[in-house]
Design a protein around this motif. Structure first.
Motif, PDB file in Angstrom:
ATOM      1  N   ALA A   9       0.824  -1.070  -0.110  1.00  0.00           N
ATOM      2  CA  ALA A   9       0.154  -0.032  -0.070  1.00  0.00           C
ATOM      3  C   ALA A   9       0.999   1.169  -0.197  1.00  0.00           C
ATOM      4  CB  ALA A   9      -0.834  -0.248   1.135  1.00  0.00           C
ATOM      5  N   LYS A  10       2.098   1.319   0.746  1.00  0.00           N
ATOM      6  CA  LYS A  10       2.846   2.428   0.471  1.00  0.00           C
ATOM      7  C   LYS A  10       3.502   2.662  -0.794  1.00  0.00           C
ATOM      8  CE  LYS A  10       4.030   2.150   5.760  1.00  0.00           C
ATOM      9  NZ  LYS A  10       4.887   2.033   6.459  1.00  0.00           N
ATOM     10  N   LEU A  11       3.995   1.361  -1.382  1.00  0.00           N
ATOM     11  CA  LEU A  11       4.554   1.373  -2.751  1.00  0.00           C
ATOM     12  C   LEU A  11       3.541   1.921  -3.709  1.00  0.00           C
ATOM     13  CD1 LEU A  11       7.041   0.204  -4.115  1.00  0.00           C
ATOM     14  CD2 LEU A  11       5.907  -1.779  -4.490  1.00  0.00           C
ATOM     15  N   VAL A  12       2.348   1.520  -3.720  1.00  0.00           N
ATOM     16  CA  VAL A  12       1.421   1.987  -4.733  1.00  0.00           C
ATOM     17  C   VAL A  12       1.260   3.427  -4.757  1.00  0.00           C
ATOM     18  CG1 VAL A  12       0.508  -0.331  -5.143  1.00  0.00           C
ATOM     19  CG2 VAL A  12      -0.865   1.471  -3.584  1.00  0.00           C
ATOM     20  N   LYS A  17      -4.210   1.174  -5.592  1.00  0.00           N
ATOM     21  CA  LYS A  17      -4.954   0.290  -4.689  1.00  0.00           C
ATOM     22  C   LYS A  17      -4.495  -1.059  -4.442  1.00  0.00           C
ATOM     23  CE  LYS A  17      -9.008  -1.369  -6.164  1.00  0.00           C
ATOM     24  NZ  LYS A  17     -10.480  -1.677  -6.456  1.00  0.00           N
ATOM     25  N   VAL A  18      -4.831  -1.587  -3.126  1.00  0.00           N
ATOM     26  CA  VAL A  18      -4.095  -2.945  -2.820  1.00  0.00           C
ATOM     27  C   VAL A  18      -5.388  -3.655  -2.376  1.00  0.00           C
ATOM     28  CG1 VAL A  18      -2.951  -4.381  -1.159  1.00  0.00           C
ATOM     29  CG2 VAL A  18      -1.827  -2.432  -2.350  1.00  0.00           C
ATOM     30  N   ASP A  29      -9.707  -7.833   9.832  1.00  0.00           N
ATOM     31  CA  ASP A  29      -9.770  -6.955  10.972  1.00  0.00           C
ATOM     32  C   ASP A  29      -8.497  -6.206  11.329  1.00  0.00           C
ATOM     33  OD1 ASP A  29     -12.532  -7.104  10.797  1.00  0.00           O
ATOM     34  OD2 ASP A  29     -12.575  -8.561  12.412  1.00  0.00           O
ATOM     35  N   GLY A  30      -7.513  -7.317  11.413  1.00  0.00           N
ATOM     36  CA  GLY A  30      -6.144  -6.925  11.785  1.00  0.00           C
ATOM     37  C   GLY A  30      -5.387  -6.083  10.879  1.00  0.00           C
ATOM     38  N   ILE A  31      -5.653  -6.489   9.531  1.00  0.00           N
ATOM     39  CA  ILE A  31      -5.011  -5.480   8.600  1.00  0.00           C
ATOM     40  C   ILE A  31      -5.545  -4.193   8.728  1.00  0.00           C
ATOM     41  CG2 ILE A  31      -5.006  -5.332   5.856  1.00  0.00           C
ATOM     42  CD1 ILE A  31      -4.874  -8.516   5.523  1.00  0.00           C
ATOM     43  N   ARG A  32      -6.956  -3.984   8.798  1.00  0.00           N
ATOM     44  CA  ARG A  32      -7.657  -2.766   8.923  1.00  0.00           C
ATOM     45  C   ARG A  32      -6.905  -1.993  10.176  1.00  0.00           C
ATOM     46  NH1 ARG A  32     -13.107  -3.911   9.096  1.00  0.00           N
ATOM     47  NH2 ARG A  32     -12.927  -3.197   6.995  1.00  0.00           N
ATOM     48  N   ARG A  33      -6.673  -2.452  11.033  1.00  0.00           N
ATOM     49  CA  ARG A  33      -5.863  -1.784  12.437  1.00  0.00           C
ATOM     50  C   ARG A  33      -4.612  -1.528  11.896  1.00  0.00           C
ATOM     51  NH1 ARG A  33      -8.471  -5.984  15.004  1.00  0.00           N
ATOM     52  NH2 ARG A  33      -6.746  -7.480  15.043  1.00  0.00           N
ATOM     53  N   LYS A  34      -3.898  -2.294  11.262  1.00  0.00           N
ATOM     54  CA  LYS A  34      -2.190  -1.826  10.696  1.00  0.00           C
ATOM     55  C   LYS A  34      -2.501  -0.875   9.872  1.00  0.00           C
ATOM     56  CE  LYS A  34      -0.257  -6.327  12.033  1.00  0.00           C
ATOM     57  NZ  LYS A  34       0.764  -7.516  11.568  1.00  0.00           N
ATOM     58  N   GLY A  39      -1.474   4.800   8.105  1.00  0.00           N
ATOM     59  CA  GLY A  39      -1.836   5.834   7.364  1.00  0.00           C
ATOM     60  C   GLY A  39      -2.307   5.450   5.816  1.00  0.00           C
ATOM     61  N   VAL A  40      -2.471   4.199   5.510  1.00  0.00           N
ATOM     62  CA  VAL A  40      -2.871   3.744   4.197  1.00  0.00           C
ATOM     63  C   VAL A  40      -4.073   3.052   4.180  1.00  0.00           C
ATOM     64  CG1 VAL A  40      -0.234   3.430   3.677  1.00  0.00           C
ATOM     65  CG2 VAL A  40      -1.586   1.567   4.839  1.00  0.00           C
ATOM     66  N   GLN A  41      -4.976   3.257   5.101  1.00  0.00           N
ATOM     67  CA  GLN A  41      -6.447   2.591   4.868  1.00  0.00           C
ATOM     68  C   GLN A  41      -7.258   2.953   3.827  1.00  0.00           C
ATOM     69  OE1 GLN A  41      -5.104   5.041   7.011  1.00  0.00           O
ATOM     70  NE2 GLN A  41      -7.046   6.537   6.997  1.00  0.00           N
ATOM     71  N   ASP A  42      -6.906   4.331   2.926  1.00  0.00           N
ATOM     72  CA  ASP A  42      -7.639   4.695   1.674  1.00  0.00           C
ATOM     73  C   ASP A  42      -7.126   3.803   0.622  1.00  0.00           C
ATOM     74  OD1 ASP A  42      -9.061   6.225   3.472  1.00  0.00           O
ATOM     75  OD2 ASP A  42      -7.801   7.982   2.964  1.00  0.00           O
TER      76      ASP A  42
END
Length: 79
Positions: A9-12, A17-18, A29-34, A39-42
Motif C-alpha cells: 500500500a505504501k508502494l502503490v 489500490k491494494v 480486521d488485523g489488516i484494517r488496524r495496521k 495511514g494507508v487505509q484509503d
C-alpha cells in the motif's frame, strides 16, 4: 496480517489500490488496524473470500498469493 499488504500500500502511492483477500474476517480486521496505524487505509480494499473462490472479478495488475495456498481446499482451479 498485513505483512505484505501494508508495504504494498505504501508502494502503490496515493492513486494505487491494494486488495487484501482472506478467508478469515479476523485477519482482515488485523489488516484494517495496521493500515489505520500506517495511514494507508484509503489504499486498501479488504475482501472476505469464499472457501472455493477468491471472488474478485475486476482486472488487477499484480497478484501476490503467499502464505495462503495451503488454505485452498481444491487447488486445481487455483493454479
Amino acid at each position: 496480517m498485513g505483512y505484505f499488504t501494508i508495504p504494498l500500500a505504501k508502494l502503490v502511492g496515493n492513486t494505487g489500490k491494494v486488495i487484501a483477500a482472506d478467508l478469515q474476517q479476523p485477519m482482515l480486521d488485523g489488516i484494517r488496524r495496521k493500515a489505520l496505524k500506517a495511514g494507508v487505509q484509503d489504499r486498501i480494499e479488504l475482501h472476505l473470500t469464499a472457501s472455493d473462490s477468491v471472488g474478485i472479478s475486476e482486472r488487477i495488475d499484480f497478484c501476490l498469493s503467499f502464505w495462503m495456498v495451503h488454505e485452498v481446499p481444491d487447488r486445481a482451479p487455483f493454479y
